[in-house]
Design a protein around this motif. Structure first.
Motif, PDB file in Angstrom:
ATOM      1  N   THR A  34      -5.385 -14.862  32.345  1.00 60.96           N
ATOM      2  CA  THR A  34      -4.036 -14.428  31.980  1.00 60.96           C
ATOM      3  C   THR A  34      -3.340 -13.750  33.145  1.00 60.96           C
ATOM      4  O   THR A  34      -3.980 -13.205  34.044  1.00 60.96           O
ATOM      5  CB  THR A  34      -4.052 -13.478  30.770  1.00 60.96           C
ATOM      6  OG1 THR A  34      -4.714 -12.251  31.133  1.00 60.96           O
ATOM      7  CG2 THR A  34      -4.764 -14.116  29.590  1.00 60.96           C
ATOM      8  N   LYS A  48       1.538 -15.076  30.814  1.00 58.91           N
ATOM      9  CA  LYS A  48       1.063 -16.456  30.870  1.00 58.91           C
ATOM     10  C   LYS A  48      -0.447 -16.472  30.676  1.00 58.91           C
ATOM     11  O   LYS A  48      -1.160 -15.610  31.188  1.00 58.91           O
ATOM     12  CB  LYS A  48       1.421 -17.078  32.223  1.00 58.91           C
ATOM     13  CG  LYS A  48       0.881 -18.482  32.441  1.00 58.91           C
ATOM     14  CD  LYS A  48       1.411 -19.102  33.726  1.00 58.91           C
ATOM     15  CE  LYS A  48       0.886 -18.432  34.971  1.00 58.91           C
ATOM     16  NZ  LYS A  48       1.269 -19.169  36.214  1.00 58.91           N
ATOM     17  N   GLY A  49      -0.931 -17.465  29.948  1.00 58.81           N
ATOM     18  CA  GLY A  49      -2.355 -17.700  29.815  1.00 58.81           C
ATOM     19  C   GLY A  49      -2.660 -19.141  30.154  1.00 58.81           C
ATOM     20  O   GLY A  49      -1.858 -20.041  29.871  1.00 58.81           O
ATOM     21  N   ASN A 145       9.551 -19.563  25.295  1.00 55.93           N
ATOM     22  CA  ASN A 145       8.116 -19.803  25.274  1.00 55.93           C
ATOM     23  C   ASN A 145       7.853 -21.286  25.525  1.00 55.93           C
ATOM     24  O   ASN A 145       8.619 -22.150  25.087  1.00 55.93           O
ATOM     25  CB  ASN A 145       7.562 -19.407  23.897  1.00 55.93           C
ATOM     26  CG  ASN A 145       6.100 -19.728  23.737  1.00 55.93           C
ATOM     27  OD1 ASN A 145       5.244 -18.962  24.151  1.00 55.93           O
ATOM     28  ND2 ASN A 145       5.791 -20.869  23.135  1.00 55.93           N
ATOM     29  N   LYS A 160      -1.461 -24.341  29.170  1.00 54.20           N
ATOM     30  CA  LYS A 160      -0.775 -23.153  29.675  1.00 54.20           C
ATOM     31  C   LYS A 160       0.189 -22.654  28.602  1.00 54.20           C
ATOM     32  O   LYS A 160       0.903 -23.435  27.977  1.00 54.20           O
ATOM     33  CB  LYS A 160       0.001 -23.478  30.955  1.00 54.20           C
ATOM     34  CG  LYS A 160       0.744 -22.283  31.550  1.00 54.20           C
ATOM     35  CD  LYS A 160       1.412 -22.636  32.880  1.00 54.20           C
ATOM     36  CE  LYS A 160       2.599 -23.550  32.693  1.00 54.20           C
ATOM     37  NZ  LYS A 160       3.360 -23.753  33.947  1.00 54.20           N
ATOM     38  N   PHE A 161       0.176 -21.359  28.401  1.00 55.74           N
ATOM     39  CA  PHE A 161       1.016 -20.703  27.399  1.00 55.74           C
ATOM     40  C   PHE A 161       1.806 -19.616  28.126  1.00 55.74           C
ATOM     41  O   PHE A 161       1.228 -18.674  28.662  1.00 55.74           O
ATOM     42  CB  PHE A 161       0.104 -20.109  26.316  1.00 55.74           C
ATOM     43  CG  PHE A 161       0.764 -19.167  25.340  1.00 55.74           C
ATOM     44  CD1 PHE A 161       1.846 -19.552  24.592  1.00 55.74           C
ATOM     45  CD2 PHE A 161       0.237 -17.888  25.144  1.00 55.74           C
ATOM     46  CE1 PHE A 161       2.435 -18.685  23.681  1.00 55.74           C
ATOM     47  CE2 PHE A 161       0.813 -17.015  24.235  1.00 55.74           C
ATOM     48  CZ  PHE A 161       1.909 -17.419  23.503  1.00 55.74           C
ATOM     49  N   GLU A 162       3.133 -19.770  28.193  1.00 56.32           N
ATOM     50  CA  GLU A 162       3.962 -18.867  29.003  1.00 56.32           C
ATOM     51  C   GLU A 162       5.142 -18.367  28.180  1.00 56.32           C
ATOM     52  O   GLU A 162       5.827 -19.153  27.517  1.00 56.32           O
ATOM     53  CB  GLU A 162       4.471 -19.609  30.232  1.00 56.32           C
ATOM     54  CG  GLU A 162       5.284 -18.768  31.191  1.00 56.32           C
ATOM     55  CD  GLU A 162       5.665 -19.540  32.455  1.00 56.32           C
ATOM     56  OE1 GLU A 162       6.656 -19.155  33.090  1.00 56.32           O
ATOM     57  OE2 GLU A 162       4.968 -20.517  32.788  1.00 56.32           O
ATOM     58  N   THR A 163       5.388 -17.043  28.217  1.00 57.38           N
ATOM     59  CA  THR A 163       6.386 -16.439  27.333  1.00 57.38           C
ATOM     60  C   THR A 163       7.124 -15.290  28.012  1.00 57.38           C
ATOM     61  O   THR A 163       6.512 -14.482  28.712  1.00 57.38           O
ATOM     62  CB  THR A 163       5.724 -15.890  26.053  1.00 57.38           C
ATOM     63  OG1 THR A 163       5.052 -16.932  25.376  1.00 57.38           O
ATOM     64  CG2 THR A 163       6.752 -15.280  25.117  1.00 57.38           C
ATOM     65  N   PRO A 184      -1.430 -13.552  25.413  1.00 60.17           N
ATOM     66  CA  PRO A 184      -1.927 -14.846  25.907  1.00 60.17           C
ATOM     67  C   PRO A 184      -3.421 -15.020  25.715  1.00 60.17           C
ATOM     68  O   PRO A 184      -3.883 -16.133  25.421  1.00 60.17           O
ATOM     69  CB  PRO A 184      -1.532 -14.835  27.389  1.00 60.17           C
ATOM     70  CG  PRO A 184      -1.399 -13.392  27.746  1.00 60.17           C
ATOM     71  CD  PRO A 184      -0.884 -12.722  26.501  1.00 60.17           C
ATOM     72  N   THR A 187      -4.094 -15.522  21.829  1.00 54.81           N
ATOM     73  CA  THR A 187      -3.539 -16.798  21.373  1.00 54.81           C
ATOM     74  C   THR A 187      -4.367 -17.976  21.865  1.00 54.81           C
ATOM     75  O   THR A 187      -4.702 -18.879  21.079  1.00 54.81           O
ATOM     76  CB  THR A 187      -2.078 -16.933  21.826  1.00 54.81           C
ATOM     77  OG1 THR A 187      -1.305 -15.892  21.217  1.00 54.81           O
ATOM     78  CG2 THR A 187      -1.505 -18.280  21.424  1.00 54.81           C
TER      79      THR A 187
END
Length: 219
Positions: A34, A48-49, A145, A160-163, A184, A187
């Protein structure tokens, strides 16, 4: 309002953005890493993860589009409802507040696209006019997101998870940034757990919802 607009521009314009700062590094493949970064004119950090998983693109897409299961894996998710799939998917999401703040909710418009290299993007941003403010909830004024699913060799994918989120209301900065560091990780660890369920591990294209843009994806 100016601060919110600038913050969102910072999120989508890397040339203007601060560098990502490593927050947690996974020890091996399959573990979540992360990052956080400062956002101009905002006290809340973007987050971000990233994780690489032994799973199909279809399985990951099945998890992140199964709205009814969001409370099982998305950080602090209390519930979610798909409002419409006309022209663009719009969903209403509710989040548990962390003391001392109240519960939050948001209406999101989702855009599903695929790049030439096969990478799939599910981008979410605020949508107005689809659901009135709900009693007992503070409406999130700004949220941007995206999930990015990148096919890799030998049956692996990178997710990739970005917020960036402006939670609205009176939220202590320390709490907002605690969310930035935890969301991140929680989740993506939750997504990994969902992928172990047969309904997602064995998902086929026929199991995916008919969202706008889904029909042109190459899976």
């Amino acid at each position: 309002m100016r601060a919110v607009v600038l913050a969102l521009l910072m999120l989508v314009s890397p040339a203007w953005a601060a560098e990502w700062e490593l927050n947690h590094e996974g020890d091996q493949r399959g573990e979540v890493t992360t990052y956080v970064r400062e956002v101009s004119d905002s006290p809340v950090k973007a987050f971000k993860g990233v994780v690489e998983l032994k799973a199909s693109t279809t399985s990951v897409l099945a998890v992140i589009t199964a709205v009814d299961t969001f409370p099982e894996w998305i950080f602090q998710s209390q519930g979610a409802e798909r409002l419409t799939m006309e022209e663009k998917e719009r969903i209403h999401m509710r989040f548990n507040g962390i003391w001392p703040v109240a519960d939050r909710d948001v209406v999101l418009a989702n855009t599903l696209t695929q790049q030439a290299d096969g990478e799939i993007h599910l981008h979410s941003e605020n949508a107005d006019g689809f659901k009135d403010k709900q009693q007992g909830f503070v409406r999130i004024p700004a949220l941007d997101n995206q999930f990015v699913i990148t096919p890799l060799a030998d049956g692996w994918v990178r997710v990739k998870f970005e917020t960036f989120v402006d939670p609205g209301g009176n939220v202590p900065v320390w709490l907002a940034n605690l969310v930035s560091t935890r969301a991140p990780l929680v989740t993506l660890e939750g997504l990994k757990a969902q992928l172990q369920k047969p309904q997602f591990a064995n998902a086929t294209r026929e199991d995916l919802p008919g969202l706008p843009g889904m029909e042109v994806l190459k899976l």
